[in-house]
Design an enzyme around this catalytic site. Sequence first.
Site, PDB file in Angstrom:
ATOM      1  N   ALA A 113       0.855  -1.196   0.000  1.00 37.76           N
ATOM      2  CA  ALA A 113       0.000   0.000   0.000  1.00 37.76           C
ATOM      3  C   ALA A 113       0.886   1.239   0.000  1.00 37.76           C
ATOM      4  O   ALA A 113       2.102   1.147   0.195  1.00 37.76           O
ATOM      5  CB  ALA A 113      -0.893   0.019   1.235  1.00 37.76           C
ATOM      6  N   LYS A 114       0.296   2.364  -0.229  1.00 37.36           N
ATOM      7  CA  LYS A 114       1.008   3.641  -0.091  1.00 37.36           C
ATOM      8  C   LYS A 114      -0.023   4.743   0.054  1.00 37.36           C
ATOM      9  O   LYS A 114      -1.172   4.590  -0.380  1.00 37.36           O
ATOM     10  CB  LYS A 114       1.858   3.923  -1.337  1.00 37.36           C
ATOM     11  CG  LYS A 114       3.039   4.825  -1.068  1.00 37.36           C
ATOM     12  CD  LYS A 114       4.154   4.035  -0.407  1.00 37.36           C
ATOM     13  CE  LYS A 114       5.435   4.797  -0.287  1.00 37.36           C
ATOM     14  NZ  LYS A 114       6.546   3.888  -0.014  1.00 37.36           N
ATOM     15  N   GLY A 115       0.403   5.846   0.637  1.00 36.73           N
ATOM     16  CA  GLY A 115      -0.492   6.997   0.757  1.00 36.73           C
ATOM     17  C   GLY A 115       0.268   8.257   0.405  1.00 36.73           C
ATOM     18  O   GLY A 115       1.503   8.265   0.346  1.00 36.73           O
TER      19      GLY A 115
END
Length: 424
Positions: A113-115
Amino acid sequence: MTTVEAPASHLRENPFELAKQQLRKVADAFEIDANLVEVLSECKKAVTVSIPTRMDDGAVQVFQGYRVTHNIARGPSKGGIRYHPDVTLDEVKALAMWMTWKSALMGIPFGGAKGGVVCNPKALSRDELERMTRRFTSEIINEIGPEKDIPAPDVGTDASVMAWIFDTYSMNKGHSVLGVVTGKPIEIGGSLGREEATARGAQFCVRAAMRKRDIRPNGATVAIQGFGNVGSFLAQFMVDDGARVIALSDSSGGVYNRDGIDVAAAFAHKGETGVLAGLRGAEAISNEDLLLLECDVLAPCALEQVIHEGNAPEVKARIVCEGANGPTTPAADEILEDAGVLVLPDILANAGGVVVSYFEWVQGLQEYFWKESEVNAKLNDIVTRAFNETWAEHECRGLSMRLSAYGIAVERVAEATTTRGLYP
Ligand code: GLU
């Protein structure tokens, strides 16, 4: 009320397209099932939120934020949150995909994931940063969680930001949830060794690569781009290993001394003035020229796509250690490969951070904390094993280190996906 829109990206090429291109290349070399490649080419979920934030002058600014999950076949999704003015959704998607491969290569039970939030954290006051972070957390509160998706620091975020995410999430749940985020300050459940972990992992990889290339660490020359969490500690660790750090840089430019930079003085100067420029005993060098220096190890530890088709033929380093995610474009990769440069790919070279994030998550769930020496020893085991697995593939099949590392990782994710089966 003003809205902050994403400015034109600093990226030369669409990073998500490059990440997908990379995946297709790996899939061809490792004969991954075409249906699976279809699945792995997309992100499972991408959430875009607006983050209205009260600024210190009373005005409200609306920032744009993203949280993307690429894959959860091997465990909850894991990856940092980036605060940078040029963040785009496609960049976050690429970074999320790379997190899936990174965790798989390390053999830790996470997906990717990444934000990101489109903002310039250096231009925000601490109070503004806190309000923005807390509102962002509340906007993605249903996306994250210790069994679901676990953020961590990335470019532009640090332990304080993680503390605010942890607190906001916990206040909403009514109790402390240590496992919701990693990279927390030690006093509220962070892990010893987490802050330095990405650089430590890179150090272990560089040591192993030097042994393969018969380079003695003592006196080896090292150039490092980026003086954030990865580059700064890596410079220190290289000096500890006896190497000569000949160049360092941050976003405002670099410093160079062929005889070696006094890294402790660089830390002090950066602490006092906020920039590396002007460091005594070193001359100025641009970020572009730093990449072209003759050296044993070049470590790009800042942003993506800094080594590209245009400058790759001029790179003179013997080893490139990718402290950043995606610093080399696929076209540049081929040029470096043909020139015999040993590239330690991002998902191997900078995986130390997520490995110690895994340790932090485990310690938080167990409420039982380890000694720093234990953290570092376990980190060494995992990173060195991954290096050896990648090297074996590279030797046996004559593939580049990148293709080998990505191949091992994609195969693991493909296997997990096949074993679980497609729902329904
Ligand atoms: N942002 C770091 C990375 O790119 C760390 C991610 C994590 O610890 O979850 O690997």
